[in-house]
Design a protein around this motif. Structure first.
Motif, PDB file in Angstrom:
ATOM      1  N   LEU A  95      36.377  54.827  43.250  1.00 37.59           N
ATOM      2  CA  LEU A  95      37.641  54.146  43.190  1.00 37.59           C
ATOM      3  C   LEU A  95      38.715  54.634  42.712  1.00 37.59           C
ATOM      4  O   LEU A  95      39.754  54.646  43.134  1.00 37.59           O
ATOM      5  N   ALA A  96      38.709  55.316  41.553  1.00 36.10           N
ATOM      6  CA  ALA A  96      39.762  55.793  40.893  1.00 36.10           C
ATOM      7  C   ALA A  96      40.413  56.983  41.726  1.00 36.10           C
ATOM      8  O   ALA A  96      41.710  57.185  41.771  1.00 36.10           O
ATOM      9  N   ALA A  97      39.648  57.754  42.248  1.00 35.87           N
ATOM     10  CA  ALA A  97      39.918  58.970  43.045  1.00 35.87           C
ATOM     11  C   ALA A  97      40.478  58.781  44.474  1.00 35.87           C
ATOM     12  O   ALA A  97      41.419  59.236  45.089  1.00 35.87           O
ATOM     13  N   GLU A  98      39.667  57.821  45.149  1.00 37.96           N
ATOM     14  CA  GLU A  98      40.256  57.520  46.653  1.00 37.96           C
ATOM     15  C   GLU A  98      40.614  56.132  46.801  1.00 37.96           C
ATOM     16  O   GLU A  98      40.878  55.900  48.061  1.00 37.96           O
ATOM     17  N   GLY A  99      40.492  55.410  45.995  1.00 36.93           N
ATOM     18  CA  GLY A  99      41.205  53.819  46.245  1.00 36.93           C
ATOM     19  C   GLY A  99      40.129  52.857  46.702  1.00 36.93           C
ATOM     20  O   GLY A  99      38.869  53.281  46.458  1.00 36.93           O
ATOM     21  N   THR A 100      40.704  51.861  47.003  1.00 34.27           N
ATOM     22  CA  THR A 100      39.865  50.675  47.220  1.00 34.27           C
ATOM     23  C   THR A 100      39.061  50.695  48.718  1.00 34.27           C
ATOM     24  O   THR A 100      39.561  51.503  49.281  1.00 34.27           O
ATOM     25  N   MET A 101      38.159  49.886  48.698  1.00 40.98           N
ATOM     26  CA  MET A 101      37.342  50.017  50.054  1.00 40.98           C
ATOM     27  C   MET A 101      37.721  49.001  50.904  1.00 40.98           C
ATOM     28  O   MET A 101      38.168  47.893  50.575  1.00 40.98           O
ATOM     29  N   ALA A 198      37.041  46.283  45.771  1.00 39.03           N
ATOM     30  CA  ALA A 198      38.277  45.737  46.747  1.00 39.03           C
ATOM     31  C   ALA A 198      39.710  45.913  46.187  1.00 39.03           C
ATOM     32  O   ALA A 198      40.848  45.569  46.879  1.00 39.03           O
ATOM     33  N   GLY A 199      39.662  46.495  44.835  1.00 41.40           N
ATOM     34  CA  GLY A 199      40.885  46.690  44.248  1.00 41.40           C
ATOM     35  C   GLY A 199      41.213  45.503  43.161  1.00 41.40           C
ATOM     36  O   GLY A 199      42.459  45.600  42.700  1.00 41.40           O
ATOM     37  N   GLY A 200      40.559  44.513  43.042  1.00 40.26           N
ATOM     38  CA  GLY A 200      40.774  43.557  41.954  1.00 40.26           C
ATOM     39  C   GLY A 200      40.007  43.290  40.913  1.00 40.26           C
ATOM     40  O   GLY A 200      39.341  44.455  40.386  1.00 40.26           O
ATOM     41  N   SER A 201      40.154  42.150  40.006  1.00 41.08           N
ATOM     42  CA  SER A 201      39.405  41.988  38.915  1.00 41.08           C
ATOM     43  C   SER A 201      39.011  40.563  38.961  1.00 41.08           C
ATOM     44  O   SER A 201      40.096  39.899  38.679  1.00 41.08           O
ATOM     45  N   ALA A 202      37.832  40.280  38.976  1.00 40.22           N
ATOM     46  CA  ALA A 202      37.440  38.853  39.055  1.00 40.22           C
ATOM     47  C   ALA A 202      38.123  37.995  37.904  1.00 40.22           C
ATOM     48  O   ALA A 202      38.393  36.726  38.328  1.00 40.22           O
ATOM     49  N   TRP A 203      38.227  38.507  36.723  1.00 38.45           N
ATOM     50  CA  TRP A 203      38.454  37.727  35.517  1.00 38.45           C
ATOM     51  C   TRP A 203      39.584  38.255  35.039  1.00 38.45           C
ATOM     52  O   TRP A 203      39.980  38.052  33.706  1.00 38.45           O
ATOM     53  N   GLY A 204      40.546  39.053  35.591  1.00 38.45           N
ATOM     54  CA  GLY A 204      41.622  39.486  35.025  1.00 38.45           C
ATOM     55  C   GLY A 204      41.592  40.599  34.065  1.00 38.45           C
ATOM     56  O   GLY A 204      40.416  41.270  34.303  1.00 38.45           O
ATOM     57  N   LEU A 222      40.106  35.996  43.662  1.00 43.93           N
ATOM     58  CA  LEU A 222      39.600  36.728  44.883  1.00 43.93           C
ATOM     59  C   LEU A 222      40.564  37.201  45.670  1.00 43.93           C
ATOM     60  O   LEU A 222      40.539  37.400  46.990  1.00 43.93           O
ATOM     61  N   SER A 223      41.863  37.367  45.020  1.00 43.73           N
ATOM     62  CA  SER A 223      42.956  37.715  46.219  1.00 43.73           C
ATOM     63  C   SER A 223      42.861  39.085  46.725  1.00 43.73           C
ATOM     64  O   SER A 223      43.297  39.287  47.737  1.00 43.73           O
ATOM     65  N   ALA A 224      42.087  39.950  46.290  1.00 46.97           N
ATOM     66  CA  ALA A 224      41.854  41.497  46.740  1.00 46.97           C
ATOM     67  C   ALA A 224      41.069  41.260  47.814  1.00 46.97           C
ATOM     68  O   ALA A 224      40.791  42.316  48.467  1.00 46.97           O
ATOM     69  N   VAL A 225      39.989  40.502  47.937  1.00 45.61           N
ATOM     70  CA  VAL A 225      38.733  40.354  48.700  1.00 45.61           C
ATOM     71  C   VAL A 225      39.158  40.303  50.114  1.00 45.61           C
ATOM     72  O   VAL A 225      39.905  39.184  50.258  1.00 45.61           O
TER      73      VAL A 225
END
Length: 291
Positions: A95-101, A198-204, A222-225
């Motif tokens: 994820l760090a190298a290629e970004g979100t799915m 997906a690029g988010g964090s469920a709990w910030g 879930l804003s990134a999902v």
């Protein structure tokens, strides 16, 4: 070069709270991942029992969804565990190298992890620390690693009540509260992993205590999902274990065909034709015979 348990150490692959993982070679030249426990932890009898449990857990699950155990020393000094080396980055590194799915990638990841959890739980085990850093993105699909705090579901707890083991941000509420856990805790972690992918964090963001507090008391972010997966991820992150889907149910939902809203529903095939009956021809007019 250093040898540990007869394995020739080449380089360090990573380090965590429980020990260091090295790339090493057997005498025949095969690559292994050699996990060596920290000396100060190995002196603790409770830790030694946990390490023994890790080895037993990894051997029980086998290698299709994990890295198969090659060898181990659970009584010596140092404690070590050798598994087959699975080349590939962790999900965190990917994820760090290629970004979100995108949604398709998330569905594939979720299905692979659900299948792995189904295998783990069928052995009577709970992983308890599923997170991006414990998932290897191998060529043939994701592998779940590090059973360092896995335990048999029916076994006696090795830790004191009120102590949470795992990674804040992926801990289920029952783990954060120090309660007994079931396989539903791994499903909760899977939901948090999908949010991260997906690029988010469920709990910030924030302190470990803050993350655990929000996982117990607040709804997930879930804003990134993608919208097509939001309901499923939300179900995984339900506060009550009984409200979460099982790995088998996740597989059913993640592998079912996804309808395309831009495409109209496919008509029945072959199409049903409605044929109106041809009207009957009127009878010929009666002509009387000539006299």
């Amino acid at each position: 070069m250093e040898r540990i348990g007869g394995y020739l150490v080449e380089r360090r692959l990573g380090e965590g709270g429980m020990g260091t993982v090295y790339l090493a070679r057997t005498r025949g030249g095969r690559a292994v991942a050699l996990k060596v426990a920290k000396a100060e932890l190995a002196a603790d009898p409770v830790f030694r029992e946990r390490f023994r449990s890790e080895v037993e857990a990894a051997r029980a699950v086998g290698g299709f969804h994990t890295a198969p155990v090659v060898d181990a020393d659970v009584d010596g000094d140092p404690l070590w565990l050798a598994t087959a080396y699975i080349p590939g980055p962790t999900l965190a590194a990917r994820l760090a190298a290629e970004g979100t799915m995108d949604e398709d990638g998330l569905r594939s990841l979720g299905a692979a992890l659900a299948e792995a959890l189904e295998s783990i739980h069928s052995c009577g085990l709970v992983h308890r620390d599923l997170k991006p850093g414990n998932i290897i993105m191998a060529v043939d699909g994701p592998r779940v690693l590090d059973f360092g705090i896995a335990r048999a579901a029916e076994s006696t707890r090795l830790t004191a009540t009120g102590t949470a083991f795992g990674t804040p941000g992926f801990l289920a509420p029952e783990q954060a509260l120090g309660h007994d856990v079931t396989g539903a805790a791994d499903v909760f972690a899977l939901g948090a992993v999908l949010v991260a992918a997906a690029g988010g964090s469920a709990w910030g963001e924030g302190t470990p205590m803050g993350l655990m507090y929000r996982s117990v008391h607040e709804p997930p972010d879930l804003s990134a999902v993608p919208a097509g997966l939001a309901d499923l991820v939300s179900a995984c992150l339900a506060k009550e274990p009984a409200d979460r889907p099982t790995p088998a149910e996740l597989l059913d939902r993640l592998t079912e065909p996804v309808p395309d809203p831009a495409r109209p529903a496919t008509p029945p095939y072959p199409p049903t034709l409605t044929v109106s009956p041809r009207p009957a021809a009127p009878p010929p007019a009666f002509t009387p015979p000539p006299p």
